[in-house]
Design a protein around this motif. Structure first.
Motif, mmCIF file in Angstrom:
data_model
loop_
_atom_site.group_PDB
_atom_site.id
_atom_site.type_symbol
_atom_site.label_atom_id
_atom_site.label_comp_id
_atom_site.label_asym_id
_atom_site.label_seq_id
_atom_site.Cartn_x
_atom_site.Cartn_y
_atom_site.Cartn_z
ATOM 1 N N ASP A 92 109.012 35.338 -112.039
ATOM 2 C CA ASP A 92 107.728 35.986 -111.802
ATOM 3 C C ASP A 92 107.613 36.463 -110.360
ATOM 4 O OD1 ASP A 92 104.872 36.610 -112.593
ATOM 5 O OD2 ASP A 92 104.489 35.142 -110.995
ATOM 6 N N ASP A 93 108.061 35.615 -109.401
ATOM 7 C CA ASP A 93 108.038 36.014 -107.994
ATOM 8 C C ASP A 93 108.898 37.255 -107.764
ATOM 9 O OD1 ASP A 93 106.385 33.920 -107.324
ATOM 10 O OD2 ASP A 93 108.022 32.576 -106.762
ATOM 11 N N GLU A 94 110.093 37.255 -108.354
ATOM 12 C CA GLU A 94 110.988 38.391 -108.175
ATOM 13 C C GLU A 94 110.383 39.669 -108.765
ATOM 14 O OE1 GLU A 94 115.549 39.735 -109.358
ATOM 15 O OE2 GLU A 94 114.999 37.616 -109.298
ATOM 16 N N ARG B 282 107.203 40.396 -109.062
ATOM 17 C CA ARG B 282 106.123 40.837 -108.173
ATOM 18 C C ARG B 282 106.678 41.467 -106.896
ATOM 19 N NH1 ARG B 282 101.960 35.991 -107.428
ATOM 20 N NH2 ARG B 282 100.827 37.661 -106.303
ATOM 21 N N LEU B 283 107.746 40.900 -106.371
ATOM 22 C CA LEU B 283 108.359 41.468 -105.173
ATOM 23 C C LEU B 283 108.951 42.845 -105.458
ATOM 24 C CD1 LEU B 283 110.151 38.371 -103.588
ATOM 25 C CD2 LEU B 283 108.213 39.632 -102.640
ATOM 26 N N ARG B 284 109.582 43.001 -106.602
ATOM 27 C CA ARG B 284 110.144 44.312 -106.939
ATOM 28 C C ARG B 284 109.041 45.362 -107.077
ATOM 29 N NH1 ARG B 284 115.496 44.429 -108.180
ATOM 30 N NH2 ARG B 284 116.518 42.417 -108.539
ATOM 31 N N ALA B 285 107.884 44.951 -107.601
ATOM 32 C CA ALA B 285 106.767 45.895 -107.700
ATOM 33 C C ALA B 285 106.291 46.315 -106.313
ATOM 34 C CB ALA B 285 105.623 45.259 -108.489
ATOM 35 N N LEU B 286 106.245 45.380 -105.375
ATOM 36 C CA LEU B 286 105.849 45.721 -104.001
ATOM 37 C C LEU B 286 106.891 46.613 -103.341
ATOM 38 C CD1 LEU B 286 104.455 42.284 -102.716
ATOM 39 C CD2 LEU B 286 103.150 44.291 -103.437
ATOM 40 N N LEU B 287 108.173 46.320 -103.580
ATOM 41 C CA LEU B 287 109.230 47.143 -102.988
ATOM 42 C C LEU B 287 109.227 48.549 -103.568
ATOM 43 C CD1 LEU B 287 112.145 44.539 -102.881
ATOM 44 C CD2 LEU B 287 110.994 45.578 -100.909
ATOM 45 N N ASP C 204 117.656 32.349 -103.239
ATOM 46 C CA ASP C 204 117.572 31.050 -102.579
ATOM 47 C C ASP C 204 116.490 31.055 -101.509
ATOM 48 O OD1 ASP C 204 118.787 32.755 -100.845
ATOM 49 O OD2 ASP C 204 120.508 31.475 -100.402
ATOM 50 N N LYS C 205 115.522 31.963 -101.664
ATOM 51 C CA LYS C 205 114.358 32.013 -100.788
ATOM 52 C C LYS C 205 113.102 31.645 -101.573
ATOM 53 C CE LYS C 205 115.876 35.582 -97.479
ATOM 54 N NZ LYS C 205 115.549 36.903 -96.899
ATOM 55 N N ALA C 206 112.091 31.207 -100.859
ATOM 56 C CA ALA C 206 110.765 31.007 -101.431
ATOM 57 C C ALA C 206 109.859 32.122 -100.933
ATOM 58 C CB ALA C 206 110.206 29.641 -101.043
ATOM 59 N N VAL C 207 108.666 32.249 -101.505
ATOM 60 C CA VAL C 207 107.791 33.356 -101.157
ATOM 61 C C VAL C 207 106.345 32.888 -101.160
ATOM 62 C CG1 VAL C 207 107.663 34.112 -103.569
ATOM 63 C CG2 VAL C 207 107.152 35.740 -101.740
ATOM 64 N N VAL C 208 105.560 33.455 -100.252
ATOM 65 C CA VAL C 208 104.104 33.291 -100.263
ATOM 66 C C VAL C 208 103.491 34.694 -100.313
ATOM 67 C CG1 VAL C 208 103.994 31.061 -99.096
ATOM 68 C CG2 VAL C 208 104.081 33.156 -97.734
ATOM 69 N N PHE C 209 102.452 34.850 -101.125
ATOM 70 C CA PHE C 209 101.788 36.135 -101.293
ATOM 71 C C PHE C 209 100.430 36.099 -100.595
ATOM 72 C CE2 PHE C 209 104.766 36.094 -104.802
ATOM 73 C CZ PHE C 209 105.213 37.415 -104.854
#
Length: 610
Positions: free
Chosen positions: A246-248, A250-255, A272-277
């Protein structure tokens, strides 16, 4: 006039944030730091009181004997135990860890009761009560959550604590020469320590009650090693954070909307990273925690207007875990936003080499060396192919993956800020792959494949170099050949800009070699040239400069100057240059697509061959 208003507004905002930072007063971690240092001092005094007989009869013993742990008929063993435990506890208290606070709150009342029961020491009770009062009064400053961990830390604890116990045990065995019976050899002393750690009597003997003192001290060290190892082995495992599906997504949509802003944006998709929105979900910051440093890379992803919200969430997460916040390789805009919103400082780290495709040409004197090398390699029978990942067949893609793994050149995977960590993933179909081929009389395990370059998307009209791999038996110059091939093929894919390697301290090297450079700048350049023997700083800069790029500065954002050494070590760990963790046994290792070498680290290994 209108063009300068935003600049002044940014300056005012930056100044106001600085004022707010000053008005907030001392940092909230001042009390945990003070308590942690006090516990460390208590621990050292207790260890000294338990190990060295003379120390217990010195003036310092008048202070040490009233400290928690140095009481009762077995004062040496108990003092040693308390000292080691307090030293282990001190680091967690310095970082405001909740579990360390709970352990201290349990330990101090127990120490006070023991002081009163065994020594009738009101001073010892008072010290315990004062420290306990401080902990209870400032309990809100000890709210940090545990760090990501795994049960492999139990093995590390066993090895390190075992080695420390052996060394400290040898000191204990040799600290009583006046009561030692005979002249035991070093082997006998080591055997005595090993036996004592397991609670058995060894070959060394002492007169009087010294044998009991040494035996209880060694047994206490063995008990601490066993208890801490068992605790780490059986406590709930908190594995390092991973990027979820799900994080990936959302990140692809932002990119897709804002990926053209930062050339490092696509590397945020490392798994191997974490993310904060941000609260609005329109911006995000990806990070990895390394040795207590919460390390972000590049600019935040998404809408610039939403960056402050993501940065605030990032800082809240760092505070919740008592991690040291830092950012590696952000752009000038990113550094301005980070410093304005957080009060952190920024330092120029180096420059990113960016080639504008419409302006690139092999013609001219400046490109003569590259032109000659490319022509020479082409005459040797090499040919190049540049394609999107989605256009490669499964068999060829598998061959490229296996070649990239085998040609890595090091056992340790490298990369963090400028590495995606995978090749040929179905979700990365827009990535670009440039390959070099040469038909041999005896084809190798990868056919005629000789070198690989992998680029990730940079918005819709750019790519950023991810990794460079080549067969070590291939002719020198593979990197130049494939970079030129990618630049020449770029218009066919609608690519107008290509980000190459990152050159650390590029401006210092460039200015230091010019006529008129001052002595300080020349000395700094001389140091960088010296360090280039190991880190290829100068060679990498010159390699990038071959392609006549424009240089985009990159910055490191940090909290305080005192954090820079720790930040540097964490960055080197993240990039794979330093490995402080114990490796898994070879038979337990799995072939996984984790981190791949970053482009600049691989180029360092190949630049001499060029």
């Amino acid at each position: 006039m209108s063009g300068k208003v935003p600049q002044r507004s940014n300056q005012i905002g930056h100044l106001s944030s600085r004022v707010r930072h000053v008005l907030r007063g001392p940092r909230p971690e001042a009390v945990p730091l003070l308590v942690g240092r006090a516990c460390a001092l208590v621990g050292l005094l207790d260890i000294a009181a338990g190990v060295f007989p003379r120390f217990r009869h010195s003036r310092m013993h008048a202070i040490a004997e009233v400290l928690p742990g140095s009481f009762g008929p077995f004062a040496a063993a108990l003092s040693l135990s308390a000292g080691v435990l307090l030293l282990l506890l001190a680091h967690g208290l310095k970082r405001g860890k909740r579990r360390a606070w709970r352990a201290a709150v349990v330990l101090l009342p127990a120490g006070a009761v023991a002081q009163f029961t065994y020594r009738h020491s009101l001073v010892g009770v008072l010290i315990s009560v004062v420290l306990l009062t401080m902990l209870l009064r400032h309990r809100d400053q000890f709210a940090a959550l545990p760090d990501p961990r795994s049960r492999w830390r139990a093995l590390a604890n066993f090895v390190l604590m075992g080695a420390g116990s052996l060394a400290l045990g040898l000191i204990i065995v040799n600290a009583h020469p006046e009561t030692l019976v005979g002249d035991p050899s070093l082997a006998d002393r080591i055997t005595h320590v090993l036996y004592g750690l397991f609670g058995f009597e060894g070959p060394v003997d002492y007169a009087g009650n010294t044998s009991w003192t040494v035996a209880f001290s060694l047994g206490a060290l063995g008990w601490i090693t066993a208890v801490t190892t068992i605790y780490l082995a059986f406590r709930p495992e908190h594995p390092a954070a991973r990027l979820t599906e799900d994080d990936e997504e959302r990140l692809r949509a932002l990119l897709a909307k804002h990926g053209g802003r930062d050339s490092l944006g696509h590397f945020a998709l490392r798994r191997d990273k974490a993310v904060v929105f941000s609260p609005s979900g329109k911006a995000a910051v990806t990070y990895r925690v390394v040795s207590g440093v919460m390390l972000a890379s590049g600019d935040p992803i998404g809408d610039v207007e939403a960056w402050p919200g993501a940065i605030e969430r990032f800082m809240d997460e760092a505070k919740a875990h008592s991690w040291t916040p830092a950012v590696m390789g952000c752009s000038e805009t990113g550094a301005e936003v980070w410093t304005r919103e957080t009060g952190l400082d920024a330092l120029e780290l180096g420059d990113e080499a960016v080639v504008d495709v419409p302006d690139f040409s092999l013609a001219g004197r400046a490109m003569r060396n590259v032109r000659q090398m490319v022509k020479r390699i082409e005459r040797a029978g090499y040919e190049t192919r540049v394609r999107r990942v989605r256009d490669l067949g499964d068999a060829e893609l598998d061959r490229i993956r296996r070649a990239a793994d085998d040609w890595r050149g090091t056992d340790t995977e490298r990369g963090f800020s400028m590495a995606l960590g995978r090749v040929g993933d179905p979700a990365d179909g827009d990535c670009l792959i440039a390959t070099a081929h040469k038909a041999d009389e005896e084809p190798g395990p990868y056919g005629d494949l000789k070198a690989i370059l992998h680029f990730v998307p940079w918005g819709t009209d750019g790519v950023s170099l991810d990794l460079m791999r080549r067969d070590r038996s291939a002719d020198p110059g593979m990197n130049e050949l494939l970079i030129v091939a990618a630049l020449q093929a770029a218009p066919r894919f609608g690519i107008a800009r290509v980000s190459l390697n990152f050159a650390m301290f590029r401006s210092a090297l460039a200015r230091g070699e010019k006529i008129g450079a001052g002595p300080v700048l020349r000395a700094w350049r001389g140091l960088l040239v010296f360090l280039s023997r190991w880190f290829q700083i100068e060679s990498l800069y010159k390699f990038n400069a071959k392609f006549q790029p424009r240089w985009e500065p990159r910055f490191v954002v940090y909290r305080a100057s005192a954090d820079l050494p720790r930040l540097g070590l964490a960055a080197m760990q993240a990039e794979g240059f330093v490995n402080l963790a114990l490796p898994l046994p070879r038979f337990l290792r799995r072939r996984t697509a984790t981190a791949r070498p970053c482009a600049h680290s691989v180029a360092e290994r190949d630049v001499r061959a060029a």
